[in-house]
Design a protein around this motif. Structure first.
Motif: not given
Length: 405
Positions: A118-125
């Motif tokens: 939900n924070s978008g951190a997974l898309d960056r990782l």
């Protein structure tokens, strides 16, 4: 936890209600058709996989989702309670501890995944599909380990068994149907990202077939246990052993085995062997007074055990059971004082448990303490010292329960 999650979800509003209802329905149905595996281990594979998939759900048909940790816990818990209610209506006693364990596990998985997504951190990782899948697999593996630890803690609290052996049993179970549950939950969450909610019935079908196979296996095992119990009662019906002797020896043997850290499969085999340990007495022309084989000469004990083993082999039970019954009359130490490394632990346990029940009578606590002391004195040759000490601990625990301590 469930009440807090439900309240938080109501205040924030339900996100993607259609998706929540679909996963909730899958979880509720899976809970309603749960299966009991050998060892009285309850499993709801479809429900567990559905709850895990909802906790790991990211995009749905290419579009982002907005449900968070609280909604995952609320939906999983409410659907699980609905499934428990359906089981109650069908006359099956619910086990709330199993549901509580799942809620904690799913909460752990959601806490690990949902904030990252939900924070978008997974898309960056995870910039590639393979990386995203690896992240999901890692979270699913951590959730499985969390569930294993919780299951071992619950098992220890219920039975008093040591944590280490209980944890090993749960890890073995994880390699069986637990792996299928984790893989199905992972595939559903990934499949939903491409084909939407059709992933739920499509990818749950193989697990449903697997559950059906486990149900048939469980039914076969129940039939086996009933056959063993019926065969074991033959000596009582024929008047060769006192009423309740085989059941007492089986219960005592199982308690000793648990105290010594035996695994669940070992305990099941031990229980079967203990139930049938006196079958060889049916070959006697005249019954032994009181059915007490512990008072017979060593050669006669071995002959009865050997004949019992031959009868058991014809009954189609596992060969390990027949071997345990055959060797139950052998002493712990050889004539030269050395130990026989091939003597099964189950045989040593049954030998001590049978002697204890044979030698005790209705004279109460003093007689039982006297018998335990006699068994301790015989550990120089006849009985395994560790088994006798475990027997003493089990016996003390039973006395404490009877006196209310």
């Amino acid at each position: 936890m469930l009440l807090v999650s439900a309240a938080g979800t109501v205040v924030a509003g339900v996100s993607e209600i259609r998706v929540a209802l679909a996963f909730g329905a899958l979880i509720a149905v899976g809970e309603a058709v749960r299966v009991t595996l050998p060892g009285d281990r309850e499993q709801a594979p479809i429900s567990d996989a559905g709850a895990l998939a909802y906790a790991l759900l990211g995009p749905l048909r290419g579009l982002p989702t907005g449900h968070g940790v609280l909604q995952v816990v609320a939906v999983s818990g409410a659907a699980g309670l609905l499934g428990l209610g359906l089981n109650t209506l069908r006359g099956r006693a619910p086990d709330p501890d199993v549901l509580a364990r799942r809620i904690i596990t799913i909460c752990f998985a959601a806490v690990c995944f949902q904030p990252l997504y939900n924070s978008g951190a997974l898309d960056r990782l995870a910039t590639h599909g393979a990386q995203y899948g690896l992240v999901l697999a890692a979270v699913a593996a951590l959730a499985a380990l969390c569930d294993v630890v919780l299951a071992a803690v619950l098992h220890r609290a219920r039975t008093g068994r040591r944590f280490g052996p209980a944890l090993r049993d749960e890890l073995r179970a994880l390699l069986g149907i637990g792996t299928a549950i984790g893989a199905t939950g992972l595939v559903i969450s990934l499949g939903a990202g491409e084909i939407g909610l059709w992933a739920l019935p499509v990818f749950s079908a193989p697990l449903a077939l697997t559950q059906l196979s486990f149900r048939r296996h469980s039914a076969t095992w129940d039939t086996h246990r009933q056959s063993v119990a019926s065969l074991a009662r033959a000596t009582e019906v024929a008047g060769y052993t006192l009423p309740g002797h085989t059941r007492r020896v089986a219960a005592l043997s199982r308690a000793i085995g648990r105290r010594l850290g035996m695994g669940e499969r070992e305990l099941l085999l031990l229980e079967s062997a203990a139930l049938m340990h006196d079958i060889g007495q049916l070959s006697l022309v005249e019954p032994v007074p009181g059915g007490a084989t512990a008072l017979l000469p060593a050669a006669e004990q071995r002959r009865i055990a050997r004949l019992g083993s031959e009868v058991i082999r014809q009954a189609g039970v596992p060969p390990e059971v027949a071997d345990c019954v055959r060797r139950q009359a052998e002493p712990y130490r050889c004539p030269d004082g050395s130990r026989d490394p091939g003597l099964p632990a189950a045989s040593r346990i049954i030998r001590a448990a049978n002697a204890y029940d044979d030698l005790c009578d209705d004279r109460g606590l003093a007689r039982r303490l006297e018998v335990l002391e006699q068994l301790r004195l015989d550990t120089a040759r006849e009985y395994d010292p560790r088994v006798v000490e475990a027997l003493a601990q089990v016996s003390a625990g039973c006395r404490g329960q009877r006196t209310g301590r």
